[in-house]
Motif scaffolding. Structure first.
Motif, PDB file in Angstrom:
ATOM      1  N   LEU A 166     -27.988  -0.568   0.366  1.00 13.24           N
ATOM      2  CA  LEU A 166     -26.892  -0.731  -0.585  1.00 13.24           C
ATOM      3  C   LEU A 166     -25.916   0.429  -0.486  1.00 13.24           C
ATOM      4  O   LEU A 166     -24.685   0.225  -0.519  1.00 13.24           O
ATOM      5  CB  LEU A 166     -27.433  -0.848  -2.015  1.00 13.24           C
ATOM      6  CG  LEU A 166     -26.370  -0.987  -3.114  1.00 13.24           C
ATOM      7  CD1 LEU A 166     -25.501  -2.234  -2.886  1.00 13.24           C
ATOM      8  CD2 LEU A 166     -27.021  -1.047  -4.489  1.00 13.24           C
ATOM      9  N   GLN A 188     -25.193   2.218   2.086  1.00 11.15           N
ATOM     10  CA  GLN A 188     -24.403   2.059   3.306  1.00 11.15           C
ATOM     11  C   GLN A 188     -23.295   1.022   3.115  1.00 11.15           C
ATOM     12  O   GLN A 188     -22.174   1.187   3.616  1.00 11.15           O
ATOM     13  CB  GLN A 188     -25.317   1.639   4.471  1.00 11.15           C
ATOM     14  CG  GLN A 188     -26.290   2.705   4.928  1.00 11.15           C
ATOM     15  CD  GLN A 188     -25.621   3.875   5.633  1.00 11.15           C
ATOM     16  OE1 GLN A 188     -24.456   3.796   6.018  1.00 11.15           O
ATOM     17  NE2 GLN A 188     -26.349   4.961   5.799  1.00 11.15           N
ATOM     18  N   LYS A 189     -23.588  -0.041   2.390  1.00 12.25           N
ATOM     19  CA  LYS A 189     -22.566  -1.053   2.100  1.00 12.25           C
ATOM     20  C   LYS A 189     -21.441  -0.457   1.249  1.00 12.25           C
ATOM     21  O   LYS A 189     -20.254  -0.690   1.496  1.00 12.25           O
ATOM     22  CB  LYS A 189     -23.178  -2.240   1.369  1.00 12.25           C
ATOM     23  CG  LYS A 189     -24.091  -3.113   2.205  1.00 12.25           C
ATOM     24  CD  LYS A 189     -24.664  -4.242   1.359  1.00 12.25           C
ATOM     25  CE  LYS A 189     -25.658  -5.085   2.135  1.00 12.25           C
ATOM     26  NZ  LYS A 189     -26.256  -6.146   1.284  1.00 12.25           N
ATOM     27  N   LYS A 213     -18.700   1.763   2.755  1.00  8.71           N
ATOM     28  CA  LYS A 213     -17.649   1.054   3.481  1.00  8.71           C
ATOM     29  C   LYS A 213     -16.682   0.320   2.542  1.00  8.71           C
ATOM     30  O   LYS A 213     -15.705  -0.281   2.996  1.00  8.71           O
ATOM     31  CB  LYS A 213     -18.280   0.056   4.441  1.00  8.71           C
ATOM     32  CG  LYS A 213     -19.155   0.717   5.505  1.00  8.71           C
ATOM     33  CD  LYS A 213     -19.921  -0.326   6.317  1.00  8.71           C
ATOM     34  CE  LYS A 213     -20.870   0.334   7.305  1.00  8.71           C
ATOM     35  NZ  LYS A 213     -21.705  -0.663   8.026  1.00  8.71           N
ATOM     36  N   SER A 214     -16.964   0.359   1.228  1.00  7.99           N
ATOM     37  CA  SER A 214     -16.103  -0.333   0.261  1.00  7.99           C
ATOM     38  C   SER A 214     -14.926   0.544  -0.145  1.00  7.99           C
ATOM     39  O   SER A 214     -14.918   1.764   0.079  1.00  7.99           O
ATOM     40  CB  SER A 214     -16.921  -0.736  -0.967  1.00  7.99           C
ATOM     41  OG  SER A 214     -17.961  -1.625  -0.615  1.00  7.99           O
TER      42      SER A 214
END
Length: 253
Positions: free
Chosen positions: A195, A197-198, A201-202
């Motif tokens: 999560l 890592q996601k 990138k946001s």
């Protein structure tokens, strides 16, 4: 091992870890350092998401330090101690980044408050919870706003009134404290990192605005938690609380 609060930054992820020798219970100095570290991470532009965790594998956080509670002799000192929890919660609330919680074991009292102030919380099946303040002669006045926001008034009052009962991790998840439960810490860490890592990138601006929306209605918490710390600071000086802590420490040997 000595008490510590560490911040490590790696590829946009700021991981804050705290540890104390007494089951990660929190004395005033550690609370102060934890609040300052959360604020620092929130202001660091290189950090896109924050992970909050504790050291060790048994307890996430045992709440307030009994040694420090026992040493409190006046209301002002008592209020200042409980303001430590208020500052941690408010630092988490104000940080313009999502905070992912990692709860590997039991959370008691103020430990539930810390877990509740995260924005997304993972736990293992060993992460049972107990809101023990009334049994000590105080009450969860400072942490209950954060817990009520996450779990609702009904669940918060159930724990606060039945202050000696542990509730298992699944119950806590059903009430909204934990978003996912895992069989062991390794599986949990894999999900935490995935999560994080996601989110790295946001869009940081989108996440900051989302956090403001999610925490809408808490703008008065600086004042509210100060008032609640005053209540706890007065109660902690009572004979009931002093006697309870003294007897409890004797049982521990």
């Amino acid at each position: 091992m000595e008490n510590y609060v560490n911040l490590q930054v790696n590829e946009g992820i700021g991981t804050i870890e705290f540890f104390t020798k007494q089951s990660n219970s929190l004395p005033g100095a550690t609370l102060k350092e934890l609040a300052e570290t959360i604020t620092k991470a929130g202001e660091d532009d290189s950090i896109k998401v924050i992970i909050l965790k504790s050291g060790g594998d048994r307890a996430f956080c045992a709440g307030a330090s009994f040694d420090e509670l026992l040493a409190i002799e006046d209301k002002d000192t008592g209020k200042e101690f409980f303001l430590g929890f208020a500052r941690v919660i408010n630092a988490m609330r104000k940080a313009p980044k999502f905070i992912i919680g990692r709860v590997q074991g039991k959370a008691v009292g103020g430990g539930i408050g810390v877990a509740s102030a995260t924005d997304y919380c993972f736990a293992t099946k060993f992460a049972s919870i107990k809101l023990s303040e009334l049994a000590v002669g105080i009450g969860p006045f400072v942490v209950s706003p954060a817990i009520e926001r996450k779990m609702g008034v009904a669940a918060t009052s159930q724990m606060a009134i039945n202050a000696t009962e542990f509730h298992d991790a699944q119950w806590a998840a059903d009430k909204g404290l934990y978003q996912q439960i895992f069989d062991d810490a390794a599986a949990m860490d894999e999900a935490v990192n995935a999560l994080a890592q996601k989110l790295v990138k946001s869009n940081p601006e989108s996440m900051a605005m989302m956090k403001k929306v999610f925490w809408r209605g808490t703008e008065d918490w600086d004042k509210l938690l100060d008032e609640r710390a005053q209540i706890s600071g007065e109660l902690v000086t009572s004979d009931y609380t002093k006697n309870f802590i003294t007897e409890f420490k004797k049982k521990l040997g």
